[in-house]
Design a protein around this motif. Sequence first.
Motif, PDB file in Angstrom:
ATOM      1  N   TYR A   3       0.829  -1.207   0.000  1.00  0.00           N
ATOM      2  CA  TYR A   3       0.000   0.000   0.000  1.00  0.00           C
ATOM      3  C   TYR A   3       0.865   1.260   0.000  1.00  0.00           C
ATOM      4  O   TYR A   3       0.525   2.261  -0.625  1.00  0.00           O
ATOM      5  CB  TYR A   3      -0.928  -0.011   1.217  1.00  0.00           C
ATOM      6  N   THR A   7       0.839   4.170  -2.950  1.00  0.00           N
ATOM      7  CA  THR A   7       0.676   5.600  -2.672  1.00  0.00           C
ATOM      8  C   THR A   7       1.786   6.406  -3.309  1.00  0.00           C
ATOM      9  O   THR A   7       1.552   7.469  -3.898  1.00  0.00           O
ATOM     10  CB  THR A   7       0.656   5.844  -1.155  1.00  0.00           C
ATOM     11  N   MET A  10       1.231   6.726  -7.052  1.00  0.00           N
ATOM     12  CA  MET A  10      -0.120   7.105  -7.435  1.00  0.00           C
ATOM     13  C   MET A  10      -0.174   8.097  -8.578  1.00  0.00           C
ATOM     14  O   MET A  10      -0.938   7.939  -9.526  1.00  0.00           O
ATOM     15  CB  MET A  10      -0.854   7.676  -6.216  1.00  0.00           C
ATOM     16  N   THR A 178      -6.839   4.590  -2.441  1.00  0.00           N
ATOM     17  CA  THR A 178      -6.534   3.213  -2.795  1.00  0.00           C
ATOM     18  C   THR A 178      -7.652   2.298  -2.314  1.00  0.00           C
ATOM     19  O   THR A 178      -8.510   2.695  -1.522  1.00  0.00           O
ATOM     20  CB  THR A 178      -5.205   2.782  -2.166  1.00  0.00           C
ATOM     21  N   SER A 186      -7.036   1.964  -7.506  1.00  0.00           N
ATOM     22  CA  SER A 186      -6.947   3.317  -6.977  1.00  0.00           C
ATOM     23  C   SER A 186      -7.669   4.301  -7.886  1.00  0.00           C
ATOM     24  O   SER A 186      -7.657   4.155  -9.115  1.00  0.00           O
ATOM     25  CB  SER A 186      -5.482   3.752  -6.843  1.00  0.00           C
TER      26      SER A 186
END
Length: 315
Positions: A3, A7, A10, A178, A186
């Motif tokens: 995760y 991020t 992203m 997400t 996402s």
Amino acid sequence: MVYRLLTILMFQGIAIHMQAQTCCSAGVPISTFMEIASSEKNSFSIQLNHEYRSINWLVDNNTRLENDPRSRYGQNTSLKFDYSLNSKWAFSALIPFVHHSRNTTSESQNSFGLGDLGLLMQYNVLSKSLYSLNVVAGIDLPIGNTSHRGSSQILLSPDMQSGSGSMDFLVGTSYAKTDFLLPFLSHFVIANYRWNGTNDSFGSTANFNGRSFAFGDEFMVVTGFRYMHTLSAGFLIPDAGVRIRWQDPNSEQGADAPNSGGRWLSLPFGLSFVPDKSKSIRLYTELPIYQNLNGLQITTNFTVGIQFIYTRNRT
């Protein structure tokens, strides 16, 4: 860890650049130059991007015309340096090199040179395990060349120059979530506004003070999705979105320039391969699907690009 990596990645490849204008109606490239990927304290990243734009649609308001005797393309190779001071503040500098080419029935025009220097500052308003919200402010410093000439030694138009000759300002915000409906899916939304300054002496010579010219201010919204697929050798991340862009008419000698400005709708797509959190490579394209322009203009019919990113944590 997955995760956190998602991020960080992203916004790679989904934001507006800050280099010199390509064309008054060519559309904004999809290069990753606006957002600074969230990262760890004292981390440093280098981005190398090359992009090609075919600018060969002749459009009258919202009607595409055929048999245009002109042909045009634009390329840019850019270096971007990002530095994350901590979890809240990040800074960036962009150095672009711009190449324009336009062929007409009477002349072949080319320009290549350093574009305007872009400086960015980002503040992370919200960062949780599944949410991220950033605000960004930036400035373009007019260091690019504005005196390129064609083969006939006539000064090229402002949209063919590698620099703008004006100081420009930009603000924006980006939001991402997400695990949107599905694990590892996402959703992101990015909005930017750019105030373009005025070059008060475009075309100036020893005997001529020049004239004023300003590209129209721009507003853009991008929204889309990314999905992280785990491989044995890393991660494969496809992305797709929708980009809407509004541009005011350009200004010449204080008056709106004809055949400039309008609205564009396009679809950006990309595919990233991430072997680990320090490296990534991305291929992308952008296809226009609708234009409603002010008058008769040439505009981009497709964009392709490739991007490399290397990140190093100094702590």
